[in-house]
Design a protein around this motif. Sequence first.
Motif, PDB file in Angstrom:
ATOM      1  N   GLY A 270     -31.166  72.493  24.308  1.00  0.00           N
ATOM      2  CA  GLY A 270     -30.903  73.668  25.126  1.00  0.00           C
ATOM      3  C   GLY A 270     -30.018  74.654  24.391  1.00  0.00           C
ATOM      4  N   LEU A 271     -29.768  75.775  25.036  1.00  0.00           N
ATOM      5  CA  LEU A 271     -29.011  76.854  24.415  1.00  0.00           C
ATOM      6  C   LEU A 271     -27.610  76.416  23.999  1.00  0.00           C
ATOM      7  N   ASP A 272     -26.890  75.781  24.920  1.00  0.00           N
ATOM      8  CA  ASP A 272     -25.479  75.506  24.696  1.00  0.00           C
ATOM      9  C   ASP A 272     -25.251  74.499  23.567  1.00  0.00           C
ATOM     10  N   SER A 273     -25.913  73.353  23.656  1.00  0.00           N
ATOM     11  CA  SER A 273     -25.714  72.328  22.629  1.00  0.00           C
ATOM     12  C   SER A 273     -26.303  72.760  21.293  1.00  0.00           C
ATOM     13  N   SER A 274     -27.395  73.507  21.324  1.00  0.00           N
ATOM     14  CA  SER A 274     -27.995  73.987  20.076  1.00  0.00           C
ATOM     15  C   SER A 274     -27.063  74.978  19.385  1.00  0.00           C
ATOM     16  N   ALA A 275     -26.418  75.841  20.175  1.00  0.00           N
ATOM     17  CA  ALA A 275     -25.488  76.810  19.601  1.00  0.00           C
ATOM     18  C   ALA A 275     -24.309  76.123  18.936  1.00  0.00           C
ATOM     19  N   LEU A 276     -23.708  75.160  19.633  1.00  0.00           N
ATOM     20  CA  LEU A 276     -22.558  74.458  19.066  1.00  0.00           C
ATOM     21  C   LEU A 276     -22.954  73.693  17.813  1.00  0.00           C
ATOM     22  N   THR A 277     -24.128  73.069  17.834  1.00  0.00           N
ATOM     23  CA  THR A 277     -24.590  72.327  16.667  1.00  0.00           C
ATOM     24  C   THR A 277     -24.848  73.258  15.496  1.00  0.00           C
ATOM     25  N   ALA A 278     -25.469  74.406  15.750  1.00  0.00           N
ATOM     26  CA  ALA A 278     -25.729  75.368  14.677  1.00  0.00           C
ATOM     27  C   ALA A 278     -24.430  75.876  14.059  1.00  0.00           C
ATOM     28  N   LEU A 279     -23.447  76.174  14.894  1.00  0.00           N
ATOM     29  CA  LEU A 279     -22.155  76.626  14.378  1.00  0.00           C
ATOM     30  C   LEU A 279     -21.465  75.522  13.584  1.00  0.00           C
ATOM     31  N   ALA A 280     -21.603  74.271  14.037  1.00  0.00           N
ATOM     32  CA  ALA A 280     -21.019  73.150  13.299  1.00  0.00           C
ATOM     33  C   ALA A 280     -21.705  72.976  11.945  1.00  0.00           C
ATOM     34  N   VAL A 281     -23.033  73.083  11.929  1.00  0.00           N
ATOM     35  CA  VAL A 281     -23.779  72.963  10.674  1.00  0.00           C
ATOM     36  C   VAL A 281     -23.346  74.045   9.693  1.00  0.00           C
ATOM     37  N   ASN A 282     -23.214  75.273  10.169  1.00  0.00           N
ATOM     38  CA  ASN A 282     -22.781  76.374   9.294  1.00  0.00           C
ATOM     39  C   ASN A 282     -21.389  76.125   8.740  1.00  0.00           C
ATOM     40  N   TYR A 283     -20.500  75.618   9.586  1.00  0.00           N
ATOM     41  CA  TYR A 283     -19.132  75.342   9.133  1.00  0.00           C
ATOM     42  C   TYR A 283     -19.112  74.210   8.112  1.00  0.00           C
ATOM     43  N   TYR A 284     -19.889  73.176   8.358  1.00  0.00           N
ATOM     44  CA  TYR A 284     -19.948  72.067   7.412  1.00  0.00           C
ATOM     45  C   TYR A 284     -20.487  72.522   6.060  1.00  0.00           C
ATOM     46  N   LYS A 285     -21.435  73.447   6.065  1.00  0.00           N
ATOM     47  CA  LYS A 285     -21.967  73.959   4.800  1.00  0.00           C
ATOM     48  C   LYS A 285     -20.899  74.717   4.020  1.00  0.00           C
ATOM     49  N   THR A 286     -20.144  75.551   4.717  1.00  0.00           N
ATOM     50  CA  THR A 286     -19.132  76.361   4.025  1.00  0.00           C
ATOM     51  C   THR A 286     -17.954  75.527   3.560  1.00  0.00           C
ATOM     52  N   THR A 287     -17.736  74.374   4.179  1.00  0.00           N
ATOM     53  CA  THR A 287     -16.603  73.513   3.790  1.00  0.00           C
ATOM     54  C   THR A 287     -17.053  72.258   3.046  1.00  0.00           C
ATOM     55  N   ASN A 288     -18.345  72.227   2.684  1.00  0.00           N
ATOM     56  CA  ASN A 288     -18.889  71.119   1.878  1.00  0.00           C
ATOM     57  C   ASN A 288     -18.620  69.747   2.502  1.00  0.00           C
ATOM     58  N   GLN A 289     -18.925  69.614   3.782  1.00  0.00           N
ATOM     59  CA  GLN A 289     -18.679  68.353   4.477  1.00  0.00           C
ATOM     60  C   GLN A 289     -19.946  67.546   4.730  1.00  0.00           C
ATOM     61  N   GLY A 290     -21.057  67.936   4.134  1.00  0.00           N
ATOM     62  CA  GLY A 290     -22.272  67.161   4.322  1.00  0.00           C
ATOM     63  C   GLY A 290     -23.018  67.545   5.580  1.00  0.00           C
ATOM     64  N   ARG A 291     -23.907  66.671   6.025  1.00  0.00           N
ATOM     65  CA  ARG A 291     -24.757  66.958   7.175  1.00  0.00           C
ATOM     66  C   ARG A 291     -24.089  66.542   8.487  1.00  0.00           C
ATOM     67  N   VAL A 292     -24.352  67.298   9.525  1.00  0.00           N
ATOM     68  CA  VAL A 292     -23.838  66.995  10.859  1.00  0.00           C
ATOM     69  C   VAL A 292     -24.709  65.913  11.493  1.00  0.00           C
ATOM     70  N   HIS A 293     -24.065  64.963  12.161  1.00  0.00           N
ATOM     71  CA  HIS A 293     -24.781  63.942  12.923  1.00  0.00           C
ATOM     72  C   HIS A 293     -24.939  64.425  14.359  1.00  0.00           C
ATOM     73  N   THR A 294     -26.151  64.301  14.899  1.00  0.00           N
ATOM     74  CA  THR A 294     -26.432  64.710  16.279  1.00  0.00           C
ATOM     75  C   THR A 294     -26.993  63.540  17.067  1.00  0.00           C
ATOM     76  N   PHE A 295     -26.748  63.566  18.384  1.00  0.00           N
ATOM     77  CA  PHE A 295     -27.202  62.494  19.277  1.00  0.00           C
ATOM     78  C   PHE A 295     -27.883  63.113  20.493  1.00  0.00           C
ATOM     79  N   SER A 296     -28.966  62.496  20.934  1.00  0.00           N
ATOM     80  CA  SER A 296     -29.656  62.938  22.147  1.00  0.00           C
ATOM     81  C   SER A 296     -29.968  61.731  23.021  1.00  0.00           C
ATOM     82  N   VAL A 297     -30.161  61.983  24.319  1.00  0.00           N
ATOM     83  CA  VAL A 297     -30.439  60.909  25.267  1.00  0.00           C
ATOM     84  C   VAL A 297     -31.739  61.190  26.006  1.00  0.00           C
ATOM     85  N   ASP A 298     -32.506  60.143  26.240  1.00  0.00           N
ATOM     86  CA  ASP A 298     -33.728  60.242  27.034  1.00  0.00           C
ATOM     87  C   ASP A 298     -33.978  58.878  27.674  1.00  0.00           C
ATOM     88  N   TYR A 299     -35.075  58.783  28.425  1.00  0.00           N
ATOM     89  CA  TYR A 299     -35.354  57.588  29.206  1.00  0.00           C
ATOM     90  C   TYR A 299     -36.769  57.105  28.931  1.00  0.00           C
TER      91      TYR A 299
END
Length: 618
Positions: A270-299
């Motif tokens: 969704g919009l909210d979690s995708s936005a936060l994840t995208a901003l985290a990915v961009n920050y990790y790239k600029t600070t050379n911290q590797g790839r962001v780990h993401t988690f999702s839930v379903d049934y």
Amino acid sequence: MCGITGWIDWNVDLTTQADTIEKMTETLSLRGPDATGTWLSPHCALGHRRLSVMDPANGAQPMIRPANSADSHDCILVYNGELYNALELRKQLEGLGYRFRTTCDTEVLLLAYVEWGPECVEKLNGIFAFAVWQTAEEKLFMARDRLGVKPLFYRPEVGRFMFGSEPKAILAHPEVPAEIDAEGLAELFVVGPARTPGHGIWRNFYELKPGHCLQYDRNGMRIFSYWKLESADHEEDVSQTAEKVRELLQDTVERQLISDVPICTLLSGGLDSSALTALAVNYYKTTNQGRVHTFSVDYVDNDKHFHAHDFQPNSDAPWIKRMHEYLNTVHHPIQFDTPELVSALEAAVLAKDTPGMADIDASLYLFCREIKKEATVAISGEAADEIFGGYPWFHREDALQAETFPWSLATGLRSSLLSPELKEKLRPQEYLADRYAQAVAEVPTLDGEDETRRRMRRMSYLNITRFMPTLLDRKDRMSMAVGLEVRVPFCDHRLVEYVWNIPWEIKSAGTREKGILRKSLEGILPDDVLYRKKSPYPKTHNPNYLSAVRSLLLERLDDPNCPLLPLINADKIRELALTSDASSHLPWFGQLMSGPQLFAYLLQMDFWLRHYKVKLAL
């Protein structure tokens, strides 16, 4: 994050009560699995359980600031939270001559209190609940963050005062009974699973309201507000507003990505979690911290049983795949089946100390438990819908015109579930009307606003102060029950203050829910995700779940010793359970809680009454 508790008593020597404060502290061990500590003096006992996030090797609590001159005295701190401006405060305090022994924000908070006293809370950017005992003055000071992300309960008595991150810490005291009165039952049956601000459900329990402080000494207790929403004219146009929202959101996400332990994001597509994840990915790239780990839930089998409707228009699964591939995250999909959800209903009650959002809570508990295997800190998108106007009831005329809370429109159904005796005692329609009137009376109005703006400001206030706390409490209690810290960037008070005063026609720019947020994220998210129709936290659509909770509830109702029986209209509930469309009626709470969740909520109520041996003080 951590768990805190304490006990002030003017009539008992608390240095002889080590066993009791240790027992109170131990109830919070799941919140803080890494370390434990207590501190005792004749009239104050403090306890702390630690989840190590910053400076794991140091920062033990309770933290003591010894007296360093004839005119200063010891201060002892217990603290649950994170300060996102700790580095700035540290530099400011060092400029005033303070020297630090650790790199953790706990010491920053303690020295901020030493320097500025209660006014220190106005300088804090973060999520927190803390208590400071001043030995010479024999005074306790407590505070809670502005939006109420971190919980803090208390119980005042004559000559005695107790507090804790969760009610279970106070209930562990041998002289505190597990009682509930008529008002507590009204909160559970009429308002629940939401809660009136400040209400502790248990008899004589209270929760310190968001943005409030409390002082307690031999003269008694005093509570005061240090923050509240204030209405003002908004001067910026759509483009300027979008730019400001983007700037604030990017700054708060980057602040909240600072951690000495593994961190991840929750991704629903969704919009909210995708936005936060995208901003985290961009920050990790600029600070050379590797790839962001993401988690999702379903049934299990949700893809087979999902049917779109107004409150849940589409399934998350394809969008999760779209985003984790687009952002190149290390993704961890997690699935649960019906038996796991049913079995976790009781664990969710134990985490919350009351019934909650049924399988919505239970699934979050299970989800956080799995995340904890890989990470200690997670970033989540709570609060965006409340502050930006994303929920369906912001856009439905029936909800906008309803003279009650728009997430709880099924007042007639709720009332019909109560026994005649309890209905007479609680007067549910009147109780809810009073709580609603109380909330509306608090809305900070702005002179010159037209009727549409006034109505939307009122709706925003109700959501921020009455609905959002329910979801924040749920997120804190389910995550901390497995020792996972969850951060919520949309609750940054600077962002909330700014968005609060954006006029509705700008907030809904493009005639879309959360329109201004979408515009602020242009270029950060792909357009199809950016303009995806809102969908809430996923729930199971498997008919096996309805069958399971319905059967269990009917079985409980057939037990003559069922503690629910004096409180409910069992015939009405049986009738609902046995109808063929038991899962099809509109939600009786929020967007997700319809027939299956009603039955599960009553199952949780039954378990809660039995497990806690709740006494009714009616």
